[in-house]
Design an enzyme around this catalytic site. Structure first.
Site, short mmCIF file in Angstrom:
data_model
loop_
_atom_site.label_atom_id
_atom_site.label_comp_id
_atom_site.label_asym_id
_atom_site.label_seq_id
_atom_site.Cartn_x
_atom_site.Cartn_y
_atom_site.Cartn_z
N LYS A 205 36.64 -67.26 -70.31
CA LYS A 205 37.01 -68.10 -71.45
C LYS A 205 36.29 -69.42 -71.26
O LYS A 205 36.63 -70.24 -70.39
CB LYS A 205 38.52 -68.28 -71.52
CG LYS A 205 39.02 -68.91 -72.84
CD LYS A 205 38.81 -70.40 -72.85
CE LYS A 205 39.15 -71.00 -74.20
NZ LYS A 205 38.74 -72.43 -74.29
N GLU A 279 43.42 -73.92 -59.93
CA GLU A 279 42.73 -75.04 -59.28
C GLU A 279 42.87 -76.21 -60.24
O GLU A 279 42.28 -76.22 -61.31
CB GLU A 279 41.27 -74.70 -59.00
CG GLU A 279 40.62 -75.64 -57.98
CD GLU A 279 40.00 -76.86 -58.60
OE1 GLU A 279 40.69 -77.91 -58.62
OE2 GLU A 279 38.87 -76.78 -59.08
N CYS A 314 37.63 -83.06 -60.11
CA CYS A 314 38.97 -83.04 -59.52
C CYS A 314 38.94 -83.41 -58.04
O CYS A 314 39.98 -83.71 -57.45
CB CYS A 314 39.62 -81.68 -59.72
SG CYS A 314 38.59 -80.30 -59.21
N GLU A 414 45.29 -89.18 -62.53
CA GLU A 414 43.90 -88.74 -62.52
C GLU A 414 43.20 -89.25 -63.77
O GLU A 414 43.45 -88.77 -64.87
CB GLU A 414 43.83 -87.21 -62.45
CG GLU A 414 42.42 -86.69 -62.29
CD GLU A 414 42.37 -85.18 -62.17
OE1 GLU A 414 41.55 -84.68 -61.38
OE2 GLU A 414 43.14 -84.50 -62.86
#
Length: 513
Positions: A205, A279, A314, A414
């Site tokens: 995807k 993740e 990340c 973040e």
């Protein structure tokens, strides 16, 4: 909105890519503005006939291409194709799978410049500093998993003369890989070749905002694999990502993205007890001891900050814990290094740092900058470009805030942008406590030439991946994944492949004497 004229090959060299200029033909992939999905080995449109625009981050509101806006009925098609392909692929000898992965790696390498330039166009990542290295990593990952395909094997137990007891590692079935927009090829490389080497079939995807390289990857895979073994879909994550997570024909969902979205994926797939790996996000500490200051440190901190990926990583070391004795010196030297970065057109060979992916992310980062200016000292940057060429796209400049506290929002959330918060520390116990005061636990960086300080700190930081005196990216073959709300499962390694893409069957046989 206007259609983008595909940039020429000017500036690329055979020396820098390892291939001839004639081999670079990424523009032919975009010879038409409509790019199909790949289901069952065939290029297809969405069943609805609807399309989604793909925009160029470096040129606001400029359309690169259109991709199908698929829906649940298209998910049904992809799952059916993958399930049909599964028996043949899963029963193939491991050398067959290994050979196919090697051939895919060879073709990706031959078209490395196509992939790199398309990555720069699609994601906004700079061609020289990010796009080409990402393609190199993709090739290495396919070759690594081709080489270990034969390691998908069980064990025989010493059960005596009257028993044969052994295990088989069997593939899970159909794996849906939901990919992010920041490094789509590299993340696909973490998942796709591992799943294939273990005998699974796959549905990719692609990210809404950066789907084009994944479509090209699926096209190449289709040349070397049975129809339906690899399928690639485009469309809204809230529509087809959710449909894949809840589809009874999908045996595993492997997701990379934000923690917030990952929770939803896990909740949906978990309702039917499907396999899941996640993740997710990170707010990673970089801890600098006073004995570590040298040129290697400054270069390492630049790498760890991921500023040449616009901070859209990340694993970015975005919380910089500097010992008080070297706080001012390191900030001055690092800021000078960051301030010298060239921010600009991702396809320009001179560019170090490209564009942020879209307006939503651009606006989010701008909000953090405004808050930082009101609560911390601005060491570098801190504002949005308001004139010149950078206003044509979603560009931010490197920003360093000093005098921060670990409980500030900018030190806890973040940001996913080129923003670094520097926090002073004096006591080792205190800095380890601050490093661990986060619901994330993906990566961490420790800088010291004192081995006791370095390793004791590395062992006590709550993170799935800790680097000492270096700030580079993931290494092929390492075990990669996070603690706490940074994820579930491991990737990039043999161990990750076996744990993530196989299941164990125990077989007991009574033997006649």
């Amino acid at each position: 909105m206007t259609q983008l004229n595909i940039p020429s090959e000017a500036g690329s060299t055979a020396e820098s890519t390892g291939s001839s200029a004639e081999s670079a033909d990424y523009s032919s992939f975009l010879s038409g503005v409509d790019q199909p999905m790949w289901i069952g080995g065939e290029p297809v449109q969405a069943a609805s006939g609807q399309w989604r625009d793909v925009l160029n981050p470096a040129r606001r509101e400029t359309v690169i291409a259109r991709v199908p806006a698929s829906g649940p009925e298209d998910v049904d098609r992809a799952v059916a194709a993958a399930r049909q392909a599964f028996p043949g692929w899963s029963s193939a000898h491991f050398t067959v799978r290994s050979r196919a992965l090697s051939l895919i790696a060879d073709e990706i390498e031959a078209r490395a410049e196509d992939f790199a330039r398309l990555t720069a166009l699609d994601t906004g990542n700079a061609l020289r500093t990010q796009a080409r290295p990402e393609v190199t990593t993709l090739v290495s990952l396919f070759r690594y998993f081709a080489g270990i395909a034969g390691e998908v094997k069980g064990v025989t137990l010493p059960a005596g003369e009257g028993q044969l007891q052994y295990t088989r590692l069997e593939p899970l079935g159909v794996v849906a890989c939901i990919l992010p927009w920041n490094s789509p090829l590299m993340i696909a490389g973490f998942k796709l070749p591992a799943a294939l080497a273990a005998g699974n079939t796959v549905i990719l995807k692609a990210a809404d905002d950066a789907p084009l390289t994944i479509l090209l990857l699926a096209e190449i895979c289709g040349k070397h694999l049975p129809a339906g073994t690899v399928n690639a879909m485009t469309g809204k994550g809230s529509v087809i990502g959710a449909a894949l997570a809840e589809h009874p024909g999908v045996d595993k969902v492997s997701f990379t993205g934000s923690t917030e979205v990952g929770r939803g994926v896990a909740r949906t797939a978990g309702e039917r007890l499907a396999h899941v790996s996640l993740e997710l996000g990170g707010k990673n500490p970089s801890i600098v001891f006073p004995d570590a200051v040298d040129d290697d440190l400054i270069d390492g901190l630049l790498l760890a900050s991921r500023f040449t990926r616009q901070g859209q990583s990340c694993t970015a070391g975005s919380r910089l814990f500097l010992h008080e004795d070297i706080y001012d010196e390191v900030l001055e030297r690092l800021s000078a290094k960051l301030g010298a970065l060239t921010v600009g057109d991702p396809l320009d060979e001179a560019t170090d740092m490209g564009a942020v992916i879209n307006n939503s992310q651009f606006s989010s980062i701008s909000g953090y900058l405004e808050e930082g200016r009101g609560s911390m000292a601005t060491i570098l940057g801190g504002s949005v470009p308001d004139d010149g060429p950078l206003t044509e796209g979603y560009f931010h400049l490197p920003t360093v805030f000093g005098g921060g506290r670990n409980d500030f929002r900018l030190a806890q959330e973040e940001i996913f942008g080129p923003v670094l918060v520097a926090i002073p520390w004096r006591d080792t116990e205190d800095v380890i406590r601050m490093a661990n005061e986060s619901h994330y636990g993906l990566a961490a960086y420790v800088w010291s030439h004192n081995l006791d300080n370095a390793l004791n700190t590395a062992h006590r930081v709550d993170a799935g991946w800790v680097q000492v005196n270096q700030g580079g990216g993931q290494v092929v073959g390492q075990s990669y994944g996070g603690y706490k709300q940074s994820g579930i499962g491991r990737e990039v390694s043999l161990e990750g492949m076996l744990a993530g893409f196989t299941q164990t069957k125990q077989i007991n046989v009574k033997l006649r004497g």
